[in-house]
Structure formats: C-alpha cells, structure tokens
Write a protein that holds these residues in place. Structure first.
Motif, PDB file in Angstrom:
ATOM      1  N   PHE A  24      -3.710  -4.005 -21.745  1.00 21.93           N
ATOM      2  CA  PHE A  24      -3.435  -3.704 -20.334  1.00 21.93           C
ATOM      3  C   PHE A  24      -1.953  -3.660 -20.014  1.00 21.93           C
ATOM      4  CE2 PHE A  24      -7.420  -6.183 -20.234  1.00 21.93           C
ATOM      5  CZ  PHE A  24      -8.258  -5.171 -19.859  1.00 21.93           C
ATOM      6  N   LEU A  27      -0.094   0.386 -17.272  1.00 25.23           N
ATOM      7  CA  LEU A  27      -1.163   1.110 -16.595  1.00 25.23           C
ATOM      8  C   LEU A  27      -0.680   1.995 -15.457  1.00 25.23           C
ATOM      9  CD1 LEU A  27      -3.824  -1.673 -16.544  1.00 25.23           C
ATOM     10  CD2 LEU A  27      -3.958   0.473 -17.749  1.00 25.23           C
ATOM     11  N   PRO A 190     -10.779   5.642  -8.509  1.00 22.90           N
ATOM     12  CA  PRO A 190     -11.938   4.889  -9.014  1.00 22.90           C
ATOM     13  C   PRO A 190     -12.580   5.526 -10.246  1.00 22.90           C
ATOM     14  CG  PRO A 190     -12.027   4.973  -6.643  1.00 22.90           C
ATOM     15  CD  PRO A 190     -10.869   5.839  -7.048  1.00 22.90           C
ATOM     16  N   PHE A 193     -10.549   4.986 -13.311  1.00 25.43           N
ATOM     17  CA  PHE A 193     -10.733   3.647 -13.889  1.00 25.43           C
ATOM     18  C   PHE A 193     -12.025   3.559 -14.682  1.00 25.43           C
ATOM     19  CE2 PHE A 193      -7.549   1.849 -10.978  1.00 25.43           C
ATOM     20  CZ  PHE A 193      -6.880   1.088 -11.901  1.00 25.43           C
ATOM     21  N   GLY A 197     -12.526   2.776 -18.506  1.00 18.68           N
ATOM     22  CA  GLY A 197     -13.420   1.731 -18.992  1.00 18.68           C
ATOM     23  C   GLY A 197     -14.297   2.230 -20.126  1.00 18.68           C
ATOM     24  N   ALA A 200     -12.287   2.597 -23.129  1.00 18.18           N
ATOM     25  CA  ALA A 200     -11.993   1.282 -23.700  1.00 18.18           C
ATOM     26  C   ALA A 200     -13.161   0.785 -24.538  1.00 18.18           C
ATOM     27  CB  ALA A 200     -11.659   0.286 -22.593  1.00 18.18           C
TER      28      ALA A 200
ATOM     29  N   LEU B  24      -1.217  -3.092 -11.449  1.00 16.81           N
ATOM     30  CA  LEU B  24      -2.535  -3.004 -12.089  1.00 16.81           C
ATOM     31  C   LEU B  24      -2.629  -3.798 -13.384  1.00 16.81           C
ATOM     32  CD1 LEU B  24      -3.048   0.773 -11.487  1.00 16.81           C
ATOM     33  CD2 LEU B  24      -4.247  -1.074 -10.372  1.00 16.81           C
ATOM     34  N   CYS B  25      -1.520  -3.874 -14.131  1.00 23.90           N
ATOM     35  CA  CYS B  25      -1.616  -4.517 -15.450  1.00 23.90           C
ATOM     36  C   CYS B  25      -2.081  -5.964 -15.352  1.00 23.90           C
ATOM     37  CB  CYS B  25      -0.296  -4.444 -16.191  1.00 23.90           C
ATOM     38  SG  CYS B  25       0.349  -2.792 -16.279  1.00 23.90           S
ATOM     39  N   LEU B  28      -5.817  -6.340 -14.192  1.00 22.07           N
ATOM     40  CA  LEU B  28      -6.870  -6.121 -15.173  1.00 22.07           C
ATOM     41  C   LEU B  28      -6.838  -7.168 -16.276  1.00 22.07           C
ATOM     42  CD1 LEU B  28      -6.707  -2.273 -15.422  1.00 22.07           C
ATOM     43  CD2 LEU B  28      -8.408  -3.649 -14.310  1.00 22.07           C
ATOM     44  N   ALA B  29      -5.644  -7.567 -16.685  1.00 19.70           N
ATOM     45  CA  ALA B  29      -5.548  -8.423 -17.863  1.00 19.70           C
ATOM     46  C   ALA B  29      -5.954  -9.855 -17.584  1.00 19.70           C
ATOM     47  CB  ALA B  29      -4.122  -8.398 -18.399  1.00 19.70           C
ATOM     48  N   LEU B 171     -19.744  -7.472 -22.182  1.00 21.82           N
ATOM     49  CA  LEU B 171     -18.808  -6.385 -21.896  1.00 21.82           C
ATOM     50  C   LEU B 171     -17.856  -6.729 -20.759  1.00 21.82           C
ATOM     51  CD1 LEU B 171     -18.306  -3.394 -22.710  1.00 21.82           C
ATOM     52  CD2 LEU B 171     -19.653  -2.791 -20.727  1.00 21.82           C
ATOM     53  N   LEU B 174     -14.822  -8.598 -21.821  1.00 23.20           N
ATOM     54  CA  LEU B 174     -13.954  -7.782 -22.679  1.00 23.20           C
ATOM     55  C   LEU B 174     -13.170  -6.769 -21.826  1.00 23.20           C
ATOM     56  CD1 LEU B 174     -16.497  -7.231 -25.570  1.00 23.20           C
ATOM     57  CD2 LEU B 174     -14.513  -8.722 -25.562  1.00 23.20           C
ATOM     58  N   PRO B 175     -12.108  -6.185 -22.401  1.00 23.62           N
ATOM     59  CA  PRO B 175     -11.258  -5.266 -21.627  1.00 23.62           C
ATOM     60  C   PRO B 175     -11.997  -4.180 -20.845  1.00 23.62           C
ATOM     61  CG  PRO B 175     -10.227  -5.717 -23.721  1.00 23.62           C
ATOM     62  CD  PRO B 175     -11.539  -6.450 -23.728  1.00 23.62           C
ATOM     63  N   PRO B 176     -13.016  -3.485 -21.408  1.00 26.54           N
ATOM     64  CA  PRO B 176     -13.626  -2.406 -20.632  1.00 26.54           C
ATOM     65  C   PRO B 176     -14.185  -2.888 -19.301  1.00 26.54           C
ATOM     66  CG  PRO B 176     -14.381  -2.316 -22.893  1.00 26.54           C
ATOM     67  CD  PRO B 176     -13.600  -3.578 -22.762  1.00 26.54           C
ATOM     68  N   ALA B 178     -12.961  -4.919 -17.261  1.00 26.08           N
ATOM     69  CA  ALA B 178     -11.923  -4.960 -16.238  1.00 26.08           C
ATOM     70  C   ALA B 178     -11.761  -3.604 -15.580  1.00 26.08           C
ATOM     71  CB  ALA B 178     -10.605  -5.393 -16.866  1.00 26.08           C
ATOM     72  N   PHE B 179     -11.706  -2.546 -16.411  1.00 23.20           N
ATOM     73  CA  PHE B 179     -11.564  -1.199 -15.856  1.00 23.20           C
ATOM     74  C   PHE B 179     -12.763  -0.857 -14.971  1.00 23.20           C
ATOM     75  CE2 PHE B 179      -8.857  -0.663 -19.664  1.00 23.20           C
ATOM     76  CZ  PHE B 179      -7.745  -0.107 -19.064  1.00 23.20           C
ATOM     77  N   LEU B 180     -13.972  -1.133 -15.495  1.00 19.16           N
ATOM     78  CA  LEU B 180     -15.172  -0.774 -14.752  1.00 19.16           C
ATOM     79  C   LEU B 180     -15.240  -1.528 -13.427  1.00 19.16           C
ATOM     80  CD1 LEU B 180     -17.782  -0.671 -17.659  1.00 19.16           C
ATOM     81  CD2 LEU B 180     -16.689   1.249 -16.532  1.00 19.16           C
ATOM     82  N   LEU B 182     -12.842  -2.857 -11.571  1.00 27.15           N
ATOM     83  CA  LEU B 182     -11.853  -2.395 -10.596  1.00 27.15           C
ATOM     84  C   LEU B 182     -12.227  -1.019 -10.067  1.00 27.15           C
ATOM     85  CD1 LEU B 182      -9.279  -3.124  -9.158  1.00 27.15           C
ATOM     86  CD2 LEU B 182      -7.986  -2.047 -10.960  1.00 27.15           C
ATOM     87  N   GLY B 183     -12.699  -0.140 -10.950  1.00 29.46           N
ATOM     88  CA  GLY B 183     -13.101   1.203 -10.518  1.00 29.46           C
ATOM     89  C   GLY B 183     -14.203   1.144  -9.481  1.00 29.46           C
ATOM     90  N   PHE B 184     -15.237   0.347  -9.760  1.00 23.96           N
ATOM     91  CA  PHE B 184     -16.347   0.272  -8.809  1.00 23.96           C
ATOM     92  C   PHE B 184     -15.940  -0.426  -7.517  1.00 23.96           C
ATOM     93  CE2 PHE B 184     -19.087   1.148 -12.543  1.00 23.96           C
ATOM     94  CZ  PHE B 184     -19.721   2.262 -12.010  1.00 23.96           C
ATOM     95  N   MET B 186     -12.932  -0.365  -6.099  1.00 22.15           N
ATOM     96  CA  MET B 186     -12.182   0.623  -5.305  1.00 22.15           C
ATOM     97  C   MET B 186     -13.139   1.630  -4.671  1.00 22.15           C
ATOM     98  SD  MET B 186      -8.884   1.691  -7.505  1.00 22.15           S
ATOM     99  CE  MET B 186      -7.298   0.933  -7.247  1.00 22.15           C
TER     100      MET B 186
END
Lengths: 212, 199
Positions: A24, A27, A190, A193, A197, A200, B24-25, B28-29, B171, B174-176, B178-180, B182-184, B186
């Motif tokens: 991360f 980004l 969104p 992201f 994901g 990732a 963002l970094c 998510l991290a 999941l 794990l890193p993915p 975090a992306f999922l 935050l995306g949902f 937002m």
C-alpha cells in the motif's frame, strides 16, 4: 554478495510484495494517473528513475552521515572516537524527505536543460513524485531491512518496476471501465478500488512462490 | 463558515479519505484492526494539529516560493516527535504500524491542509480544522478496521465475538480486503448522497 539474493529481492519487490497491492505505498498517484495509458507509462518511468536514485542517495546519507559508526564522515574528517560521534538517526525522516525533495527538483532541472523532449513527457509527473509515499517508503524499507548499497539499489529499481506494472495494468483496465455499465454510486473511484482489490487477489497468488 | 461547521466538515461533508480521496496509503495499510486505526489516527491528528498551528502562526513570514519546503520541514519535525514518542511509550503499536509512522510525513492530507487551509486562516479556525479532519480520518480508519477485523478475524477490539463455528473470511485481513472495503464504503456514501438529492 551473490546473485540469487539480489534476484530474490527483485522478485519480491515486483510480485510478492508489490508496492501497490501488498505494501500500500504510492496509492495517490496510482489512482490519480491511471486514467490513461500514456500518462501511466510516463509516471511509471519517472518513478523507476527517481526511486532508484533516491534509494542510493538516502542509503549514502544514512550510512555516511547519520549512523554512529566508523563509516561516518564526521569520524573520518574530525578524527573523532567512535563513541563521540553524534547519533543522528532520529533525524532520518527529516533528512530523507529533504533529500528526496531536493533530488526531485534537481532531476527536474537537469532533464529540462539536457532533454526538452523528455521533459515535456515526464516533466509534469516529477513534482508529484516528492509526495509519493513509495519513494520515502522504499528508502525507509532499505534501512529497516539493513540492506547494503547494491541491495538497496536493486530494491529501489525493482520496486519502481513493480509500481509501473501495477499502474499500466490498471490504466488498461480503467480505459475499458469508462465504457462499461457501472452502477451509478460506484462510478469513478469506488469501482477503481474494487478493481484494485480484485487485482490484489490475483497478486496474492504470487505469495505462494517460496523465495529461498 | 461557522466555527462548529469548521470542526464538523472534516467528519462527514469533507471527510479527507472518503470525499477527497487523500491519505489513502495509511488508510488501507493500517485499517486491519480497530486498535491500529486508533493508534494511527491519534498520531496523525497530533501531527496535523501541530503543523496547522505552526503554519497558521508563521503564515505571514514565509516567502511564497519556499513555502512547500518549509511546510514539509515543520511536518517532518512533528512526525519525528510522534515517532519517538510512540517508540518509547507504545512499542507494540509502533511495531504494528511500522513504516507508516515515518510515512505520515508524506500524507497528502497534512500538506493539503497546511497549503489550502492553515496558510489562509486564523489560528483558531486552523486548530478546529485540524481536530475535525483528524477525527474524520480516525473514524474512517476505525470504521474500516472494525469491518475488516470482524469479517476477517471474527474479533472486535481483539476479543473473539463470533464463537468457534464462525469461519473467518480471511480475505478481509489480507491486502485485497482493504481495497474492497474502501471501494464499497465510498460507493455506499455516494448512494446515500444520491438518495438525499432525490428527496
């Protein structure tokens, strides 16, 4: 120093611990410049270049100015005892960010003077790079992992390649996303992201590689 | 803008992460558990408050051309204070946050607030702005951290709450995940906004 260790560092930085998908780092530019393929490649090239340079320079600053050891320049110039060398390690964050900011400014000036065509394609990305946390991140990681000079250079260079790979892949997907039917609330960031994901998850597959 | 508006805008209306997509970094991290979120949020709020106060105090004395380097040095000093303080008093948390403590220095929210707000507004308003933004950032981290910890580990604040039959969705830790998440999140906020507009 053997070659296989360097290869492991390189593979880890590109795939297993990709700076975007696993660590991360970086980004903001990743989502900011991944809308078009051209700008993604331009940004990627600048990041590879600055990251390699920053890894080298911050490593030199840390090992020759900040740590209290025989390699310290204060020790050599003033002929001090090792115990009397000031321990400046707490200045790491300030020193690194200043070095990186100066470095980016310097690279920008050199590129502008020597190659105006390169400057036109890369120039606009360079100022953005100072606040790219991947650059400071790789410098701090090099120190935390106690890498030597060559290892730091390799990690900086390959981390840049990993970043570029992620950026270019994402740009290719986002061009198509513009034409796809995305549910309205998810349009723009969104869905970017969620795409990241899913990518990732794909990169998670690389963690099965055992690098020994 | 009223003073309370100055404080509250950072929490929902101009939430730095969810609305402005900055910082963002660390979001998510570090958002894999609530505790990490609180720790990161506190360190972040401290640095933002310090830098906003100093930048607002010296705004008239700083030449325009070198203002960005000046701001960066101010921010880096506060980050160093926070870094050493955490290493001394909360070593476990410091280790869990790892490299992201020194990386607060390149968090675009802090430089963004110094440039866009503190350098143009009075001391009082800058303090309120920093506190509001800090709370907004912390709440976002805690919120995402809560979901990821709950779904990915079956725990709330480190205590298991789901019983032994619960199969955690690994999941999300794990890193993915975090992306999922935050995306949902937002997308969900956009959906709420579109409902409001329709009314």
């Amino acid at each position: 120093m053997n070659f296989s260790e360097l290869l492991i560092i390189a593979l880890a930085a590109i795939f297993v611990q990709n700076f975007i998908f696993s660590r991360f780092l970086g980004l903001c530019p990743y989502l900011g410049v991944s809308k078009q393929l051209d700008s993604a490649i331009g940004m990627g090239a600048s990041v590879i270049f600055v990251m390699s340079l920053a890894s080298v320079v911050t490593w030199l600053v840390y090992n020759f100015l900040l740590i209290p050891a025989q390699s310290n320049l204060f020790y050599k110039i003033f002929n001090l005892d090792v115990e009397k060398i000031p321990d400046l390690r707490f200045l790491r964050t300030i020193a690194f960010i200043l070095v990186i900011a100066t470095l980016v400014q310097f690279v920008e000036m050199v590129v502008q003077k020597t190659s105006p065509s390169l400057y036109r394609s890369l120039g606009i990305y360079l100022p953005l790079i100072t606040t790219n946390c991947a650059i400071l991140g790789v410098s701090v990681l090099n120190i935390d992992s106690e890498y030597n000079f060559i290892e730091s250079l390799v990690q900086g260079f390959t981390a840049g390649i990993g970043f570029t790979l992620a950026l270019v892949l994402m740009a290719g997907i986002r061009i198509r996303l513009d034409m796809a039917e995305v549910p309205k609330p998810l349009k723009g960031l969104p869905i970017a992201f969620i795409t990241a994901g899913l990518m990732a998850i794909a990169f998670l597959g690389f963690s099965g590689l055992s690098l020994e | 803008m009223t003073l309370s508006g100055e404080l509250l805008k950072g929490i929902y209306k101009e939430n730095p992460v969810l609305r402005l997509a900055l910082g963002l970094c660390p979001t998510l991290a570090v958002s894999n558990s609530v505790i990490n979120g609180i720790g990161m949020g506190t360190a972040f709020t401290f640095v933002l408050l310090g830098s906003n106060i100093i930048v607002s105090l010296i705004k008239k004395g700083v030449p325009d051309k070198i203002r960005i380097p000046v701001y960066i040095v101010i921010i880096a000093s506060f980050v160093t204070i926070a870094d050493l303080f955490m290493a001394g008093f909360a070593p476990k948390l410091h280790k869990a946050l790892g490299i992201f403590v020194p990386l607060i220095v390149v968090n675009c929210i802090i430089l963004g607030r110094a440039e866009a707000f503190a350098s143009k507004n009075s001391l009082g308003r800058s303090i309120l702005d920093a506190i509001g933004m800090g709370i907004g950032f912390t709440l976002t981290l805690v919120f995402i951290g809560f979901f990821r910890e709950f779904l990915g580990d079956g725990k709330v604040l480190g205590t298991p709450v789901m019983g032994s039959s619960f199969e955690p969705v690994l999941l999300f830790i794990l890193p993915p995940g975090a992306f999922l998440s935050l995306g949902f999140l937002m997308g969900f906020l956009n959906w709420i906004d579109s409902k409001k507009v329709r009314k």
